[in-house]
Design a protein around this motif. Sequence first.
Motif, PDB file in Angstrom:
ATOM      1  N   ASN A  66       0.987  -0.982  -0.413  1.00  0.00           N
ATOM      2  CA  ASN A  66      -0.034   0.085  -0.083  1.00  0.00           C
ATOM      3  C   ASN A  66       0.958   1.484  -0.234  1.00  0.00           C
ATOM      4  O   ASN A  66       2.344   1.022   0.184  1.00  0.00           O
ATOM      5  CB  ASN A  66      -0.509  -0.379   0.612  1.00  0.00           C
ATOM      6  CG  ASN A  66      -1.920  -0.232   1.151  1.00  0.00           C
ATOM      7  OD1 ASN A  66      -2.517  -1.670   0.118  1.00  0.00           O
ATOM      8  ND2 ASN A  66      -2.753  -0.947   1.387  1.00  0.00           N
ATOM      9  N   ASP A  67       0.481   2.026  -0.379  1.00  0.00           N
ATOM     10  CA  ASP A  67       0.797   3.502  -1.076  1.00  0.00           C
ATOM     11  C   ASP A  67       1.698   4.099   0.667  1.00  0.00           C
ATOM     12  O   ASP A  67       1.358   3.743   1.810  1.00  0.00           O
ATOM     13  CB  ASP A  67       0.062   4.381  -1.533  1.00  0.00           C
ATOM     14  CG  ASP A  67       1.623   4.851  -3.259  1.00  0.00           C
ATOM     15  OD1 ASP A  67       0.009   4.793  -3.686  1.00  0.00           O
ATOM     16  OD2 ASP A  67       2.335   4.509  -2.820  1.00  0.00           O
ATOM     17  N   GLU A  68       2.198   5.545   0.558  1.00  0.00           N
ATOM     18  CA  GLU A  68       3.064   5.806   1.867  1.00  0.00           C
ATOM     19  C   GLU A  68       2.064   6.234   2.657  1.00  0.00           C
ATOM     20  O   GLU A  68       0.542   6.310   2.708  1.00  0.00           O
ATOM     21  CB  GLU A  68       3.380   7.421   1.734  1.00  0.00           C
ATOM     22  CG  GLU A  68       4.225   7.179  -0.137  1.00  0.00           C
ATOM     23  CD  GLU A  68       5.943   6.942   0.064  1.00  0.00           C
ATOM     24  OE1 GLU A  68       5.884   5.453   1.494  1.00  0.00           O
ATOM     25  OE2 GLU A  68       5.798   5.713  -0.441  1.00  0.00           O
ATOM     26  N   PRO A  69       2.326   6.139   4.015  1.00  0.00           N
ATOM     27  CA  PRO A  69       3.795   4.794   4.066  1.00  0.00           C
ATOM     28  C   PRO A  69       3.260   3.847   4.276  1.00  0.00           C
ATOM     29  O   PRO A  69       2.250   2.813   4.324  1.00  0.00           O
ATOM     30  CB  PRO A  69       3.647   4.963   6.198  1.00  0.00           C
ATOM     31  CG  PRO A  69       2.442   5.169   6.553  1.00  0.00           C
ATOM     32  CD  PRO A  69       1.821   6.366   5.589  1.00  0.00           C
ATOM     33  N   VAL A  70       4.402   2.845   3.486  1.00  0.00           N
ATOM     34  CA  VAL A  70       4.280   1.683   2.844  1.00  0.00           C
ATOM     35  C   VAL A  70       4.026   0.463   3.743  1.00  0.00           C
ATOM     36  O   VAL A  70       4.606   0.473   5.093  1.00  0.00           O
ATOM     37  CB  VAL A  70       5.357   1.461   1.597  1.00  0.00           C
ATOM     38  CG1 VAL A  70       5.223  -0.110   1.746  1.00  0.00           C
ATOM     39  CG2 VAL A  70       6.095   2.281   0.892  1.00  0.00           C
ATOM     40  N   ASP A 109      -2.108  -4.251  -8.541  1.00  0.00           N
ATOM     41  CA  ASP A 109      -2.262  -5.090  -9.522  1.00  0.00           C
ATOM     42  C   ASP A 109      -1.328  -6.819  -8.338  1.00  0.00           C
ATOM     43  O   ASP A 109      -0.741  -6.720  -7.518  1.00  0.00           O
ATOM     44  CB  ASP A 109      -1.575  -5.056 -10.307  1.00  0.00           C
ATOM     45  CG  ASP A 109      -2.063  -4.757 -11.588  1.00  0.00           C
ATOM     46  OD1 ASP A 109      -3.149  -4.640 -11.562  1.00  0.00           O
ATOM     47  OD2 ASP A 109      -1.056  -4.289 -12.371  1.00  0.00           O
ATOM     48  N   GLN A 110      -2.605  -7.708  -8.427  1.00  0.00           N
ATOM     49  CA  GLN A 110      -2.001  -9.213  -8.088  1.00  0.00           C
ATOM     50  C   GLN A 110      -0.030  -8.725  -8.675  1.00  0.00           C
ATOM     51  O   GLN A 110       0.142  -8.741  -9.938  1.00  0.00           O
ATOM     52  CB  GLN A 110      -1.999  -9.917  -8.893  1.00  0.00           C
ATOM     53  CG  GLN A 110      -1.780 -11.653  -8.218  1.00  0.00           C
ATOM     54  CD  GLN A 110      -3.296 -12.417  -8.422  1.00  0.00           C
ATOM     55  OE1 GLN A 110      -4.405 -12.576  -8.083  1.00  0.00           O
ATOM     56  NE2 GLN A 110      -2.716 -13.108  -9.567  1.00  0.00           N
ATOM     57  N   LEU A 111       1.149  -9.476  -7.454  1.00  0.00           N
ATOM     58  CA  LEU A 111       1.966  -9.543  -7.839  1.00  0.00           C
ATOM     59  C   LEU A 111       3.102 -10.410  -8.424  1.00  0.00           C
ATOM     60  O   LEU A 111       3.846 -10.767  -8.919  1.00  0.00           O
ATOM     61  CB  LEU A 111       3.036  -8.735  -7.162  1.00  0.00           C
ATOM     62  CG  LEU A 111       1.926  -6.797  -7.021  1.00  0.00           C
ATOM     63  CD1 LEU A 111       3.107  -6.225  -5.025  1.00  0.00           C
ATOM     64  CD2 LEU A 111       2.608  -6.286  -7.874  1.00  0.00           C
ATOM     65  N   ILE A 112       2.066 -11.345  -8.946  1.00  0.00           N
ATOM     66  CA  ILE A 112       2.345 -13.071  -9.274  1.00  0.00           C
ATOM     67  C   ILE A 112       1.510 -13.337 -10.358  1.00  0.00           C
ATOM     68  O   ILE A 112       0.025 -12.998  -9.435  1.00  0.00           O
ATOM     69  CB  ILE A 112       3.292 -13.639  -8.670  1.00  0.00           C
ATOM     70  CG1 ILE A 112       3.480 -15.342  -9.191  1.00  0.00           C
ATOM     71  CG2 ILE A 112       1.819 -14.449  -7.225  1.00  0.00           C
ATOM     72  CD1 ILE A 112       4.604 -16.118  -7.936  1.00  0.00           C
ATOM     73  N   GLY A 113       0.988 -13.358 -11.089  1.00  0.00           N
ATOM     74  CA  GLY A 113       0.539 -13.991 -12.484  1.00  0.00           C
ATOM     75  C   GLY A 113       0.298 -15.979 -12.578  1.00  0.00           C
ATOM     76  O   GLY A 113       1.688 -15.554 -12.788  1.00  0.00           O
ATOM     77  N   LEU A 114      -0.333 -16.397 -12.637  1.00  0.00           N
ATOM     78  CA  LEU A 114      -0.190 -17.841 -13.333  1.00  0.00           C
ATOM     79  C   LEU A 114      -1.265 -18.787 -14.277  1.00  0.00           C
ATOM     80  O   LEU A 114      -2.511 -18.145 -13.388  1.00  0.00           O
ATOM     81  CB  LEU A 114       0.136 -18.774 -11.783  1.00  0.00           C
ATOM     82  CG  LEU A 114       0.682 -18.374 -10.041  1.00  0.00           C
ATOM     83  CD1 LEU A 114       0.045 -19.286  -8.984  1.00  0.00           C
ATOM     84  CD2 LEU A 114       2.307 -18.868 -10.059  1.00  0.00           C
ATOM     85  N   SER A 115      -0.788 -18.781 -14.828  1.00  0.00           N
ATOM     86  CA  SER A 115      -1.637 -19.006 -16.194  1.00  0.00           C
ATOM     87  C   SER A 115      -1.360 -20.076 -16.548  1.00  0.00           C
ATOM     88  O   SER A 115       0.024 -20.669 -17.121  1.00  0.00           O
ATOM     89  CB  SER A 115      -1.523 -18.279 -17.472  1.00  0.00           C
ATOM     90  OG  SER A 115      -2.030 -16.291 -16.376  1.00  0.00           O
TER      91      SER A 115
END
Length: 434
Positions: A66-70, A109-115
Amino acid sequence: MAGWNTSPNVPLSITEQRIYDLNHRKALADLIARAMGVKGRVDVELFEKAIPNVVNSYPIFRCRYNDEPVYRKFEDIELDYLDIRHMSDEHITSFLRQFSSSPMDLGADQLIGLSLFRTGHDEYIFLVKCHHIIADGISLSKLWSEVLTGYLNLEAGKNYKPIVETMDFADYVNFENTYLKSARGQDAKHYWRNKLALQYEDVESASNQEIASIICNEINHNIMGEEFLQLQADANSENTSLFVYLCAAYQQTLGEFLQHDFWMNTNLSLRLKREHRYIFGPMFRYANLRACRDESWKEKLRRLSMEIKRAVRTVYAADAIGPHGSIGHNLNASRCYLITFLQAKEHQEGFAGVYTGEISNWNTLNDHLKIRTISLPTRLTPYGIYLSLADYGGQLRASFIYNVNCFTQAQMESFVGRWHARVICGAGGSMPPL
């Protein structure tokens, strides 16, 4: 240690901090993608169940920023299934390239994509794509291996639960923070800050230029047989490691081809440290190596030997000035060069070669499944050239991943030829003219 019991409160590692900052300062597609061809009978429903079962066992893959603060939040991952049998081979290739290199929004976004894509009656493509902030290439290869193990176990009617190591990425972050607060860690930070301070004016003068694209092409070059044995003997005769020897040849060649100042970094993976070898996450560390043009071959070997030894001892703090750190924030691809080295004698053949993207031959998984690597374009934080080296015992595999805005294919072919000549000639023999 706390592990992930206090998940949202686990601070970002140095690597995560640098990539997060870099992505909010520059629009980058800092992605790693691997595609595997699968031929044979696949139970799609079981695949859709097995893959998330493994991936969601590791909080780092479920992590969002999440944005600042992370701060961290976590969401489960699912497998996407798509039937693309109606596409031609050309359209499938184009689709994969676009799909695998499309940007990921670090905040949304989802930071890992499995397809899983079905491309024929008994033909599939399994694609894994992730943002560099949650994993490095070694982690992605390990994950690839484990998810297929999970699927094969469930297919055989066995219950499968991923073996989560006694240490995980949260434990590593805790270790890193403890180290950086120690006397040795403070000494390491002091060393790297002083090293960067000496380059501050040069970095500033080189940073006011247009940022080059991150579209890359690749040239692979192998050294094997008697030539490789001679290379190892030459490194030994200079009383230096093969890695130092190859670094020196790379830096020497860059100095001959580049008219401007440049910065060369080396990737010192923490998996060299036994206690972190099996942890998933963005574990890499970058060490800045001084670039010198006016020195002899022996002087360069001696200097790089000392610099790399120092970097290994202080590697936990080195990221602050690598391509993801202060230098990387300011320089474009034409000024940044990277070299990595992997000793993988046991990984030359078979499944590990598929998992790491090193080979593209079909490998038998069981009596009804085969897998192979499918080549995908590279899109990483901008470098002029990223030279990835792997020592397979009887063969050295060199992958020159180059920025197309910095070099043409003809220039790179000339560069690779010159590097090869330098590696073989060393201090002796006559070098061909440029």
